[in-house]
Design a protein around this motif. Sequence first.
Motif, mmCIF file in Angstrom:
data_model
loop_
_atom_site.group_PDB
_atom_site.id
_atom_site.type_symbol
_atom_site.label_atom_id
_atom_site.label_comp_id
_atom_site.label_asym_id
_atom_site.label_seq_id
_atom_site.Cartn_x
_atom_site.Cartn_y
_atom_site.Cartn_z
ATOM 1 N N ILE A 28 40.087 42.000 36.369
ATOM 2 C CA ILE A 28 40.523 43.553 36.785
ATOM 3 C C ILE A 28 39.354 43.854 38.071
ATOM 4 O O ILE A 28 38.218 43.564 37.397
ATOM 5 C CB ILE A 28 40.761 44.387 35.683
ATOM 6 N N GLY A 29 39.957 44.250 39.291
ATOM 7 C CA GLY A 29 38.680 45.091 40.639
ATOM 8 C C GLY A 29 37.213 43.856 40.365
ATOM 9 O O GLY A 29 36.841 44.111 40.892
ATOM 10 N N GLY A 30 38.124 42.182 40.253
ATOM 11 C CA GLY A 30 37.139 41.289 40.866
ATOM 12 C C GLY A 30 36.134 40.580 39.462
ATOM 13 O O GLY A 30 35.656 40.151 39.652
ATOM 14 N N LYS A 31 36.861 41.254 38.108
ATOM 15 C CA LYS A 31 35.582 40.601 36.767
ATOM 16 C C LYS A 31 36.793 40.475 36.019
ATOM 17 O O LYS A 31 37.681 41.383 35.955
ATOM 18 C CB LYS A 31 34.760 42.028 37.017
ATOM 19 N N PRO A 32 36.360 39.349 34.759
ATOM 20 C CA PRO A 32 36.918 39.440 34.273
ATOM 21 C C PRO A 32 37.094 40.068 32.786
ATOM 22 O O PRO A 32 35.682 41.187 33.010
ATOM 23 C CB PRO A 32 36.167 37.425 33.274
ATOM 24 N N VAL A 33 37.689 40.418 32.158
ATOM 25 C CA VAL A 33 37.561 41.490 31.244
ATOM 26 C C VAL A 33 36.610 40.986 30.316
ATOM 27 O O VAL A 33 35.804 42.930 30.200
ATOM 28 C CB VAL A 33 39.328 41.659 30.415
ATOM 29 N N LEU A 34 36.678 40.046 29.909
ATOM 30 C CA LEU A 34 35.128 39.997 28.910
ATOM 31 C C LEU A 34 33.662 40.686 28.961
ATOM 32 O O LEU A 34 33.218 41.119 28.822
ATOM 33 C CB LEU A 34 35.062 38.435 28.927
ATOM 34 N N GLN A 35 33.601 41.058 31.068
ATOM 35 C CA GLN A 35 32.086 41.561 31.566
ATOM 36 C C GLN A 35 32.540 42.625 31.214
ATOM 37 O O GLN A 35 31.583 43.873 31.515
ATOM 38 C CB GLN A 35 31.769 41.063 32.709
ATOM 39 N N TYR A 36 33.431 43.190 31.656
ATOM 40 C CA TYR A 36 33.668 45.507 31.288
ATOM 41 C C TYR A 36 32.893 45.111 29.853
ATOM 42 O O TYR A 36 32.639 45.510 29.347
ATOM 43 C CB TYR A 36 35.000 45.901 31.441
ATOM 44 N N HIS A 37 34.015 44.508 28.874
ATOM 45 C CA HIS A 37 33.543 45.049 27.621
ATOM 46 C C HIS A 37 31.910 44.606 27.543
ATOM 47 O O HIS A 37 31.537 45.353 26.514
ATOM 48 C CB HIS A 37 34.766 43.317 26.700
ATOM 49 N N LEU A 38 31.157 43.265 28.000
ATOM 50 C CA LEU A 38 30.101 42.799 27.549
ATOM 51 C C LEU A 38 29.630 44.255 28.040
ATOM 52 O O LEU A 38 28.240 44.889 27.570
ATOM 53 C CB LEU A 38 29.550 42.010 27.566
#
Length: 244
Positions: A28-38
């Motif tokens: 999403i928006g150039g980043k994996p969902v997991l990155q937002y979570h972390l």
Amino acid sequence: MSNPLNIGIISQARVTSTRLPGKVLLPIGGKPVLQYHLERLQKSNLPVFIATTTNASDEPIVAFAQAQHIPVYRGDEQNVLSRYYECARQNNLAIIIRVTSDCPLIDGDLISAAVQNYSLALDKNLYYSNCLVRTFPRGFDFEIFSFALLEEAYYKATRPAELEHVTPYINQNQSGQVRLGHFTQPEDKSQYRITLDTPEDFELIRILIEQYQAQNLSAAEIIKLLDAHPELVRINAQVEQKKL
């Protein structure tokens, strides 16, 4: 970072998902969902660990976590309880905060506030969460408990649901010693769903991030946004949460 109570956040993550395969690595928006979570968890200023499986399919999660300097424990796919126990034991955690990686907009500040409440209680038999009495949207979920409670569950839990879902042995008070504490807010907003399990969930989270920069908003601000936009709520309003 000072962490005198040896508190750590353990997030379970795996690539296999029946309703939305590979969901935590979807971009999403150039980043994996997991990155937002972390990134959201790191706002709590507590150490974060990932508990994933030994499956080859979860190598991308391990590689991603290592690139982000997040420690990883790998264990049994079905026995998630053992994954949490070993991750906590190997990292000398006395207090564990359990979260799941399908909550990309989880609020680290909420977790900090809950940890403060938990710490004041000075009770190793306290299980403290916002999940049993639900007033927050699904997607801000966390559970806090001592290593002592986790260890007892690890040695005594036997039912498949207890092993897969980590905390039923604890929060159903199988030992008879557990005290339940509930982190709630005055207004019930549990009807909102900001967790990732289906294509509809992904669409809502994508819009929240790409159009409203929800990754920079607090839980209260995200709730206010959903209050103001019922058309967003309708995107995944029909999705039913999988039963334990």
